[in-house]
Scaffold this motif. Structure first.
Motif, mmCIF file in Angstrom:
data_model
loop_
_atom_site.group_PDB
_atom_site.id
_atom_site.type_symbol
_atom_site.label_atom_id
_atom_site.label_comp_id
_atom_site.label_asym_id
_atom_site.label_seq_id
_atom_site.Cartn_x
_atom_site.Cartn_y
_atom_site.Cartn_z
ATOM 1 N N TYR A 142 0.829 -1.225 -0.026
ATOM 2 C CA TYR A 142 -0.011 0.164 -0.118
ATOM 3 C C TYR A 142 0.880 1.254 0.113
ATOM 4 O O TYR A 142 2.041 1.172 0.264
ATOM 5 N N LEU A 143 0.286 2.480 -0.334
ATOM 6 C CA LEU A 143 1.040 3.799 -0.359
ATOM 7 C C LEU A 143 1.016 4.311 0.989
ATOM 8 O O LEU A 143 -0.126 4.676 1.668
ATOM 9 N N LYS A 144 2.114 4.789 1.335
ATOM 10 C CA LYS A 144 2.355 5.130 2.838
ATOM 11 C C LYS A 144 2.770 6.814 2.291
ATOM 12 O O LYS A 144 3.753 7.070 2.010
ATOM 13 N N TYR A 145 1.794 7.833 2.628
ATOM 14 C CA TYR A 145 2.015 9.187 2.533
ATOM 15 C C TYR A 145 2.759 9.676 3.556
ATOM 16 O O TYR A 145 2.557 9.608 4.836
ATOM 17 N N GLY A 146 3.687 10.788 3.245
ATOM 18 C CA GLY A 146 4.324 11.516 4.535
ATOM 19 C C GLY A 146 3.505 12.894 4.624
ATOM 20 O O GLY A 146 2.374 13.027 4.165
ATOM 21 N N GLU A 147 4.530 13.996 5.004
ATOM 22 C CA GLU A 147 3.934 15.043 5.656
ATOM 23 C C GLU A 147 4.056 16.129 4.363
ATOM 24 O O GLU A 147 5.143 16.046 3.552
ATOM 25 N N LEU A 148 3.302 16.953 3.880
ATOM 26 C CA LEU A 148 3.326 17.982 2.922
ATOM 27 C C LEU A 148 4.596 19.138 3.232
ATOM 28 O O LEU A 148 4.676 19.314 4.023
ATOM 29 N N TYR A 149 5.374 19.006 2.206
ATOM 30 C CA TYR A 149 6.535 20.238 2.238
ATOM 31 C C TYR A 149 6.402 21.187 1.334
ATOM 32 O O TYR A 149 6.214 20.709 0.106
ATOM 33 N N SER A 150 6.785 22.097 1.305
ATOM 34 C CA SER A 150 6.757 23.283 0.479
ATOM 35 C C SER A 150 8.043 23.021 -0.549
ATOM 36 O O SER A 150 9.116 22.625 -0.198
ATOM 37 N N ILE A 151 7.814 23.300 -1.935
ATOM 38 C CA ILE A 151 8.892 23.002 -2.654
ATOM 39 C C ILE A 151 10.095 24.250 -2.758
ATOM 40 O O ILE A 151 11.101 23.902 -3.032
ATOM 41 N N SER A 152 9.503 25.430 -2.122
ATOM 42 C CA SER A 152 10.761 26.490 -2.172
ATOM 43 C C SER A 152 11.386 26.157 -0.647
ATOM 44 O O SER A 152 12.590 26.839 -0.518
ATOM 45 N N ASN A 153 10.876 25.463 0.125
ATOM 46 C CA ASN A 153 11.626 25.533 1.442
ATOM 47 C C ASN A 153 11.095 24.071 2.149
ATOM 48 O O ASN A 153 10.022 24.018 2.728
ATOM 49 N N ALA A 154 11.940 23.127 2.088
ATOM 50 C CA ALA A 154 11.521 21.695 2.383
ATOM 51 C C ALA A 154 11.205 21.688 3.903
ATOM 52 O O ALA A 154 10.974 20.738 4.587
ATOM 53 N N ASN A 155 11.687 22.687 4.601
ATOM 54 C CA ASN A 155 11.596 22.874 6.069
ATOM 55 C C ASN A 155 10.008 23.115 6.597
ATOM 56 O O ASN A 155 9.791 23.212 7.744
ATOM 57 N N GLU A 156 9.443 23.929 5.493
ATOM 58 C CA GLU A 156 7.977 24.201 5.764
ATOM 59 C C GLU A 156 7.160 23.247 5.646
ATOM 60 O O GLU A 156 6.735 22.506 4.269
ATOM 61 N N ILE A 157 6.566 22.528 6.744
ATOM 62 C CA ILE A 157 5.649 21.458 6.582
ATOM 63 C C ILE A 157 4.329 21.596 7.290
ATOM 64 O O ILE A 157 4.382 22.516 8.033
ATOM 65 N N ILE A 158 3.454 20.948 6.528
ATOM 66 C CA ILE A 158 1.999 20.970 6.854
ATOM 67 C C ILE A 158 1.754 19.642 7.698
ATOM 68 O O ILE A 158 1.731 18.558 6.803
ATOM 69 N N SER A 159 1.487 19.424 8.946
ATOM 70 C CA SER A 159 1.128 18.325 9.730
ATOM 71 C C SER A 159 -0.442 17.862 9.053
ATOM 72 O O SER A 159 -1.356 18.578 9.029
ATOM 73 N N THR A 160 -0.332 16.662 8.604
ATOM 74 C CA THR A 160 -1.667 16.110 8.377
ATOM 75 C C THR A 160 -2.560 16.066 9.246
ATOM 76 O O THR A 160 -3.873 16.378 9.037
ATOM 77 N N LEU A 161 -2.235 15.397 10.552
ATOM 78 C CA LEU A 161 -3.284 15.146 11.640
ATOM 79 C C LEU A 161 -3.714 16.746 12.301
ATOM 80 O O LEU A 161 -4.882 16.963 12.511
ATOM 81 N N ASN A 162 -2.622 17.530 12.409
ATOM 82 C CA ASN A 162 -2.838 18.737 13.131
ATOM 83 C C ASN A 162 -3.221 20.073 12.327
ATOM 84 O O ASN A 162 -3.841 20.975 13.095
ATOM 85 N N ASP A 163 -2.982 20.127 11.011
ATOM 86 C CA ASP A 163 -2.973 21.264 10.230
ATOM 87 C C ASP A 163 -3.701 21.165 8.932
ATOM 88 O O ASP A 163 -4.322 22.161 8.468
ATOM 89 N N LEU A 164 -3.819 20.102 8.494
ATOM 90 C CA LEU A 164 -4.301 20.197 7.080
ATOM 91 C C LEU A 164 -5.749 20.539 7.112
ATOM 92 O O LEU A 164 -6.290 20.837 5.892
ATOM 93 N N PHE A 165 -6.550 20.352 8.010
ATOM 94 C CA PHE A 165 -7.988 20.446 8.056
ATOM 95 C C PHE A 165 -8.202 21.881 7.784
ATOM 96 O O PHE A 165 -9.221 22.417 7.423
ATOM 97 N N ARG A 166 -7.247 22.654 7.914
ATOM 98 C CA ARG A 166 -7.489 24.150 7.839
ATOM 99 C C ARG A 166 -7.324 24.660 6.324
ATOM 100 O O ARG A 166 -7.701 25.743 6.238
ATOM 101 N N PHE A 167 -6.989 23.818 5.420
ATOM 102 C CA PHE A 167 -6.482 24.396 4.182
ATOM 103 C C PHE A 167 -7.396 23.736 2.906
ATOM 104 O O PHE A 167 -7.981 22.496 3.048
ATOM 105 N N LYS A 168 -7.770 24.490 1.888
ATOM 106 C CA LYS A 168 -8.217 23.929 0.707
ATOM 107 C C LYS A 168 -7.177 23.629 -0.121
ATOM 108 O O LYS A 168 -6.171 24.264 -0.330
ATOM 109 N N LEU A 169 -7.247 22.540 -1.050
ATOM 110 C CA LEU A 169 -6.208 22.033 -1.569
ATOM 111 C C LEU A 169 -6.622 21.969 -3.271
ATOM 112 O O LEU A 169 -7.644 21.535 -3.540
#
Length: 229
Positions: A83-110
């Motif tokens: 199966y596919l195991k997904y990691g945390e979203l990271y910015s292409i311009s700054n790999a250290n800028e991460i969006i937590s799937t469980l804690n923060d992703l619910f705030r965003f429209k994708l």
């Protein structure tokens, strides 16, 4: 190591591994052009290993046993579920800028764009955690143009509100790094969803099967012999 060579009868393969998607199993499919099969289902008897890919993460042992009953593996065949195991979203311009799937992703429209054969597993995963999702499909192996990026940006700008991001895959990221595209892409609010393939169980058994074959092959025996591990 060959991809898509199972039907190439002139090649005498030592180990045949056949992949079949969980939602598009080969025994429910038909020969081209009616379906996607390139040869009769009876050809599966040549497979040494059958991997059911993109298995639903929540698939139960009963679900997998039912599939095994339909596969009816022969004595020499091994069946694995991955199966596919997904990691945390990271910015292409700054790999250290991460969006937590469980804690923060619910705030965003994708707004998701991807040039892959089957984006559905990724979309299903993101829908579960985000505030909303829109999909911009591209053909598999799509080579992006500057106009593509401009159109993606216009579509992104058409959405009201500030909590929105563009999402793509690591495969697409490599194409965006072309010299004529990267200056445009890195200014866009693009995040990447990393993914890896893992097994529901029996991962060690799968790895050992591959190593056993390689070690038994005289050409590679020295490199993969136990004393060199």
């Amino acid at each position: 190591l060959l991809d898509d060579a199972f039907q190439h009868r002139a090649i005498k393969c030592g180990l045949n591994i056949v992949l079949s998607e969980y939602d598009h199993l080969y025994f429910n499919d038909y020969l081209m052009p009616a379906g996607r099969l390139r040869e009769s289902i009876s050809g599966m008897k040549r497979a040494d290993i059958i991997v059911i890919t993109k298995t639903h993460e929540k698939a139960t042992a009963v679900d997998m046993r039912n599939i095994l009953k339909d596969i009816k593996p022969l004595a020499h065949q091994q069946v694995f579920f991955s199966y596919l195991k997904y990691g945390e979203l990271y910015s292409i311009s700054n790999a250290n800028e991460i969006i937590s799937t469980l804690n923060d992703l619910f705030r965003f429209k994708l707004i998701v764009f991807a040039g892959i054969a089957n984006p559905q597993p990724m979309l299903t995963y993101l829908k579960e955690y985000s505030a909303g999702i829109s999909h911009l499909p591209f053909a598999d192996h799509h080579d992006y143009s500057q106009q593509d990026l401009n159109n993606i940006q216009k579509y992104y700008d058409s959405f009201e509100g500030g909590n929105k991001i563009l999402v793509t895959t690591e495969k697409d990221l490599m194409r965006l790094k072309e010299p004529d595209l990267w200056p445009i892409a890195e200014r866009m609010n693009i995040f990447v969803l990393p993914v890896e393939v893992t097994f529901k169980d029996k991962a060690e058994e799968f790895n050992n099967t591959i190593l056993k074959y390689v070690r038994a092959n005289r050409i590679y025996h020295e490199k993969y012999s136990p004393e060199n591990q």
